[in-house]
Design an enzyme around this catalytic site. Structure first.
Site, PDB file in Angstrom:
ATOM      1  N   ASP A 187     -53.052  26.403 -33.912  1.00 41.41           N
ATOM      2  CA  ASP A 187     -51.905  26.778 -35.222  1.00 41.41           C
ATOM      3  C   ASP A 187     -51.072  25.792 -34.460  1.00 41.41           C
ATOM      4  O   ASP A 187     -50.931  25.939 -32.891  1.00 41.41           O
ATOM      5  CB  ASP A 187     -51.838  27.490 -35.691  1.00 41.41           C
ATOM      6  CG  ASP A 187     -50.668  28.014 -36.555  1.00 41.41           C
ATOM      7  OD1 ASP A 187     -51.162  27.143 -37.933  1.00 41.41           O
ATOM      8  OD2 ASP A 187     -49.745  28.274 -36.246  1.00 41.41           O
ATOM      9  N   GLU A 229     -53.617  21.228 -34.079  1.00 48.28           N
ATOM     10  CA  GLU A 229     -51.975  20.334 -35.364  1.00 48.28           C
ATOM     11  C   GLU A 229     -51.257  20.843 -35.260  1.00 48.28           C
ATOM     12  O   GLU A 229     -50.139  21.027 -34.483  1.00 48.28           O
ATOM     13  CB  GLU A 229     -52.271  22.417 -36.674  1.00 48.28           C
ATOM     14  CG  GLU A 229     -51.276  22.626 -37.957  1.00 48.28           C
ATOM     15  CD  GLU A 229     -50.018  23.207 -38.188  1.00 48.28           C
ATOM     16  OE1 GLU A 229     -50.059  23.600 -39.580  1.00 48.28           O
ATOM     17  OE2 GLU A 229     -49.405  23.914 -37.435  1.00 48.28           O
TER      18      GLU A 229
HETATM   19  C1  NOJ Z   1     -49.966  26.065 -40.146  1.00 50.86           C
HETATM   20  C2  NOJ Z   1     -50.496  27.155 -40.878  1.00 50.86           C
HETATM   21  O1  NOJ Z   1     -51.462  25.983 -40.884  1.00 50.86           O
HETATM   22  C3  NOJ Z   1     -49.940  27.647 -41.666  1.00 50.86           C
HETATM   23  O2  NOJ Z   1     -49.689  28.720 -42.149  1.00 50.86           O
HETATM   24  C4  NOJ Z   1     -48.075  28.615 -40.934  1.00 50.86           C
HETATM   25  O3  NOJ Z   1     -47.937  29.363 -41.585  1.00 50.86           O
HETATM   26  C5  NOJ Z   1     -47.642  28.378 -39.715  1.00 50.86           C
HETATM   27  N1  NOJ Z   1     -48.679  27.152 -38.921  1.00 50.86           N
HETATM   28  C6  NOJ Z   1     -47.406  29.539 -39.142  1.00 50.86           C
HETATM   29  O4  NOJ Z   1     -48.915  30.056 -38.023  1.00 50.86           O
END
Ligand code: NOJ
Length: 532
Positions: free
Chosen positions: A209, A270
């Site tokens: 993440d 990500e």
């Molecule tokens: C990316 C995640 O996909 C999202 O759902 C989340 O709110 C944020 N990161 C914060 O962790």
């Protein structure tokens, strides 16, 4: 534990089709209206029949659920809402027995404010060692009443909250998600323990993440005018809270940890950056294996935009020897069937987009419900749960519309997601009877059968998956046209017609099309795979 046949360094992830399971919304086995690990186990056969290679589970760790699990209070346990560690082990065992790999989410940029470290930091007060694990700072102004800098939270409002003793702490997301201080050795050591914990339980990789986060510029300087929190824009302006150089050493260490395991685990970042050249730095040979490539997700339905997004990422990621991933949707963005246009137009384009996506070289990430053509749901105001809704002062509805539970069967909510009469955590709309897995199964014209056939062909065709892509000279400016050559010479040509009118279909045996093909024609908003 049985495991898919994975020789070390198999690089299985180079062309895997990965399926994102938003755990809250996949299947509810215990009847509380929220999806759980046992529910996933019960529905694994859907994923086998769909033909995916790997599952990515969104966070299922103990959490107050301020951001639905992306606020982690204990990264090495299972929240009772989702089940137990035994349920997790059983799920991994069952998925492996069906030759599917399992990836889990890790959330290193921040913890939950209910994490024991944060509770201790609050209790121990200013100047304490416990505060060093987060980013606590005194405020500005005579009484420290102003935040330490001008950063805004991604979810809206200031990125700082003040605690009762007067100090402020940084949270780039919700206040319940304090940012960790990655310059503190405990933080790095604890994450390494977390990776080993899940690798030891047999997982095949991690989705990281906010992988471009973690480090902040040392003095936490103000952002200057013209820069933005959003790195997805066409021109990237460096900002002090994202994409700092120190983050790459973390991924080099994580790469080394994964190399200790014999199932060739994958690290998928990500990396929420629009410019593929910047993304490529994260997938150098000794860092992450993969990074999400959001180019297609942010392209409008336009031939030139798609061509540039595909060609640009192949060029930049190819330069560092990494495969390009392909992503058209996830739990943070509007459902693609709605994004591409209203009603039938959106469905038609979503079908064409599916064939395009699955013809591209490299791993593909599907989001649960893509295979059903689910539209974005207008969740009633009173039922909205995304913190963005409250943080934006009820001006931005947030992401709940793509997170509505999956419909499995029947004609009325909860469509076999939960037992009858159970109220699901987000309300399911009426009228989804024809969209359920049950209703679409074995209906040749359904979205589900299109996905099943495309995935089966992708698996069977040596030309598809990893390998080269050759653009064909454009006979028509509105047609995306490329060939995937096979080692033995029998390739697959993919054409997508973005024009408003049909075009003539080139020679070749149609293997699959997203809509019926009138003789010799490729209709508007339609894709085809041809044997060449
Ligand atoms: C990316 C995640 O996909 C999202 O759902 C989340 O709110 C944020 N990161 C914060 O962790």
């Amino acid at each position: 534990m049985p495991r898919p046949d994975t020789p070390a360094n198999s690089q299985w992830w180079r062309d895997a089709v990965c399926y994102e399971i938003y755990v809250r919304s996949f299947a509810d086995a215990n009847g509380d209206g929220v999806g759980d690990l046992a529910g996933i186990r019960q529905r694994l056969d859907h994923l086998v029949r769909l033909g995916v290679d790997a599952l990515w589970l969104t966070p299922f760790y103990p959490s107050p659920m301020a951001d639905h699990g992306y606020d982690v209070a204990d990264p090495r346990a299972v929240d009772p809402l989702f089940g137990t560690l035994e349920d997790f082990d059983a799920l991994v065992r069952d998925a492996h027995a069906r030759s599917m790999r399992v990836m889990v989410d890790v959330v290193p940029n921040h913890s939950s404010s209910a994490h024991p470290w944060f509770l201790q930091a609050l209790a121990d007060g200013p100047g304490s060692a416990a505060r060093e694990r987060y980013l606590f700072r005194p405020g500005k102004g005579p009484n420290g009443d102003d935040p330490p800098n001008n950063w805004q939270s991604v979810f809206g409002g200031p990125a700082w909250s003040r605690v009762t003793d007067g100090e402020w702490y940084l949270h780039l997301f919700a206040p319940e998600q304090p940012d960790l201080n990655w310059r503190h050795p405990d933080v790095a050591a604890d994450y390494e323990q977390t990776l080993r914990f899940w690798l030891g339980r047999g997982v095949d990789g991690f989705r990281i993440d906010v992988a471009h986060g973690l480090f902040k510029a040392p003095d936490l300087p103000d952002v200057t005018a013209g820069s933005s929190l959003d790195l997805m824009g066409p021109r990237m302006v460096p900002v002090p809270m994202w994409d700092q150089p120190e983050v790459h050493d973390v991924y080099r260490r994580w790469h080394g940890i994964c190399a200790d395991y014999d199932n060739d685990p994958v690290l998928v970042g990500e990396v929420w950056i629009g410019d593929p050249r910047s993304v490529a730095r994260y997938v150098r040979p000794d860092e992450l294996q993969l990074a999400f490539n959001f180019g297609l997700l942010f392209s409008r339905w336009d031939c030139a935009a798609y061509h540039d997004a595909i060609a640009g990422s192949l060029r930049e990621l190819g330069a560092v020897g990494a495969p390009t991933t392909w992503v058209m949707s996830n739990h943070d963005v509007q459902r693609q069937a709605s994004r591409f246009g209203p009603g039938e137009v959106g469905q038609q384009r979503a079908r064409a987009a599916a064939l395009l996506l699955l013809a591209l070289p490299g791993p593909v990430f599907l989001y649960q419900g893509d295979e059903l053509g689910l539209p974005e749901v207008h969740v009633p105001d009173a039922a909205l749960q995304d913190p963005i809704w409250t943080r934006s002062g009820h001006t931005i509805r947030g992401r709940d519309g793509c997170r509505v539970p999956l419909p499995w069967g029947g004609d009325v909510p909860p469509y076999e997601f939960s037992p009858p009469e159970v109220e699901t955590w987000l309300p399911m709309p009426t009228g989804w009877g024809p969209l359920t897995v049950g209703a679409q199964s074995d209906q040749p014209a359904s979205m589900l059968e299109l996905y099943r056939r495309a995935l089966a062909l992708r698996r069977a065709e040596p030309a598809l998956g990893d390998g080269p892509l050759h653009w064909q000279s454009a006979e028509h400016g509105d047609v995306l046209d490329f060939v995937r050559p096979a080692p033995d010479g029998a390739g697959v040509r993919c054409l997508v017609n973005f024009a408003a009118e049909p075009i003539g279909l080139p020679r070749g045996q149609p293997l699959l099309s997203s809509a019926p093909l009138p003789t010799g024609q490729l209709p508007a908003d339609t894709a085809v795979w041809l044997r060449v």
